[in-house]
Design an enzyme around this catalytic site. Structure first.
Site, short mmCIF file in Angstrom:
data_model
loop_
_atom_site.label_atom_id
_atom_site.label_comp_id
_atom_site.label_asym_id
_atom_site.label_seq_id
_atom_site.Cartn_x
_atom_site.Cartn_y
_atom_site.Cartn_z
NE ARG A 2 -17.38 32.15 22.13
CZ ARG A 2 -17.89 32.55 23.28
NH1 ARG A 2 -19.00 32.01 23.73
NH2 ARG A 2 -17.31 33.49 23.99
CG MET A 47 -47.31 35.93 25.78
SD MET A 47 -47.81 36.72 24.24
CE MET A 47 -48.00 35.34 23.14
CE LYS A 49 -22.02 37.60 28.41
NZ LYS A 49 -20.84 36.79 28.12
CE1 TYR A 62 -55.25 29.61 25.64
CE2 TYR A 62 -53.38 30.23 27.03
CZ TYR A 62 -54.39 30.57 26.13
OH TYR A 62 -54.53 31.87 25.76
C1 LIG Z 1 -19.97 36.47 29.20
C2 LIG Z 1 -18.53 36.60 29.16
C3 LIG Z 1 -17.76 36.56 30.33
C4 LIG Z 1 -18.34 36.28 31.69
O1 LIG Z 1 -18.56 34.92 31.91
P1 LIG Z 1 -19.13 34.40 33.30
O2 LIG Z 1 -19.12 32.92 33.17
O3 LIG Z 1 -20.51 34.94 33.39
O4 LIG Z 1 -18.24 34.92 34.37
C5 LIG Z 1 -16.40 36.79 30.22
N1 LIG Z 1 -15.83 37.05 29.02
C6 LIG Z 1 -16.55 37.09 27.89
C7 LIG Z 1 -15.86 37.37 26.61
C8 LIG Z 1 -17.91 36.88 27.90
O5 LIG Z 1 -18.61 36.91 26.76
#
Ligand SMILES: *Cc1c(COP(=O)(O)O)cnc(C)c1O
Length: 358
Positions: free
Chosen positions: A128, A313, A35, A267
């Site tokens: 969550r 930046m 992701k 700056y």
């Molecule tokens: C990000 C995520 C993971 C991975 O977590 P890590 O700590 O990076 O291994 C696993 N499951 C879900 C649902 C996530 O959102």
């Protein structure tokens, strides 16, 4: 041009460590979490390495990421399908046999068209995303009525990093969810979905607990993200597996000035020299996703050159004349300075920073 160097040998090394420690007999259980542009490392580049390592399952954030990595994996789950508009990418992903969609609520089940391949997310104590455990029966009823294709049941264990019993309480909770799911599958005549619950730190920790469970109650997958990238953010009481950060961030010199003692730089002249020195600017700044260095922060480049607050930046000043400087080869240096975790430092890096795989 700044660039992020990705070390393929280190990636393979981390994969071996993960396999050997977590599930040496069932390598197919290791899936990779890609992701957010593979935590800033480059979706395509990491997907390519994962394919070479024969990893078959991946988790991504949205439909765009799913389409991008579809050629590399047997199965891809979209964790946040509704984080983007329901556009053509979403519809295309719906048609792909290898793409699964996370359903984090009862309402979301109503949104998916017939035959959508879903993975149902269930709350096991992190409170969550996910349906309540008590709503499992309702979820199965909707899935059955709407002819959704139930591919997985999963949860997220939120205590993997922490020393204490909450981690095991959540594992037990998911065990009950799995048992109840199996009963409901039998009742609705559905094939057994795959089960998964553990991210990096939890998987390293719960492997023995898992291997002792009966076969059909074991997790079928471990969702490994940060460990592939070379980190683990767990309590120091736990043994640290041998992982190596795979990314190193480099920046190129823009210009150099030979400055006298007392010269103030950037700056508000936030940095002052206490001796004559050559200072160069390098082509990365907070606009590229690197956190903004400011007064009071002491960070050295990997070579040991002082990075001078404040960052701009699009550039930073460094006490160096080298053509190229390694800003970090371990994100923990920046994470410590900014009181955060490597995840945040890495996932902030802009996708357009070029990736060089060595
Ligand atoms: C990000 C995520 C993971 C991975 O977590 P890590 O700590 O990076 O291994 C696993 N499951 C879900 C649902 C996530 O959102």
């Amino acid at each position: 041009m700044p660039y992020l160097q990705i070390d393929s040998q280190k990636f393979l090394h981390n994969h071996q460590t993960i396999l050997n420690t977590i599930t040496p007999k069932n390598p197919e259980k290791i899936s990779i979490v890609l992701k957010d542009n593979a935590y800033g490392h480059g979706l395509r580049q990491i997907a390519t390495l994962a394919k070479k390592a024969k990893i078959q399952n991946a988790f991504v954030k949205n439909a765009y990421e799913a389409l991008e990595v579809a050629p590399f994996f047997n199965y891809i789950t979209i964790l946040y399908p509704y984080s983007l508009p329901m556009d053509s990418a979403f519809k295309e992903a719906l048609k792909m046999p290898e793409v699964y969609f996370c359903a984090p609520s009862l309402e979301s089940l109503h949104n998916y068209p017939k035959d959508t391949k879903i993975e149902l997310k269930v709350n096991s104590g992190m409170h969550r995303n996910g349906i309540a455990k008590e709503d499992l029966g309702k979820a199965f009823e909707i899935i059955s009525k709407k002819h959704l294709n139930l591919k997985g049941i999963f949860t997220h264990i939120g205590f993997g990093d922490d020393f204490g019993s909450e981690f095991y309480t959540q594992n037990k909770e998911f065990l009950e969810i799995k048992q109840e799911s199996l009963r409901l599958c039998a009742h609705y005549k559905l094939a057994k979905p795959r089960f998964h619950s553990l991210s990096s730190s939890g998987a390293f920790r719960a492997k023995d607990f898992h291997h002792r469970l009966p076969q059909d109650l074991q997790d079928d997958l471990f969702r490994i993200g940060i460990a592939f990238y070379g980190y683990l953010c767990q309590d120091s009481a736990f043994a640290m597996p041998n992982l190596q950060p795979i990314a190193a961030l480099f920046a190129k010199k823009i210009s150099t000035l030979n400055l006298k003692s007392g010269a103030r730089i950037g700056y508000s002249g936030a940095s002052a020299l206490n001796q004559e020195s050559a200072v160069s600017t390098y082509d990365i700044g907070y606009g590229d996703g690197l956190f903004r260095l400011r007064e009071g922060m002491e960070i050295l480049s990997t070579e040991g050159f002082r990075i001078l607050p404040r960052a701009s930046m699009d550039c930073i000043s460094i006490e160096s004349t080298q053509e190229e400087v390694c800003i970090f080869n371990d994100a923990r240096v920046f994470a410590r300075a900014f009181n955060t975790i490597p995840y945040e430092i890495l996932s902030h890096l802009h996708a357009y920073i070029p990736k060089v795989v060595i």
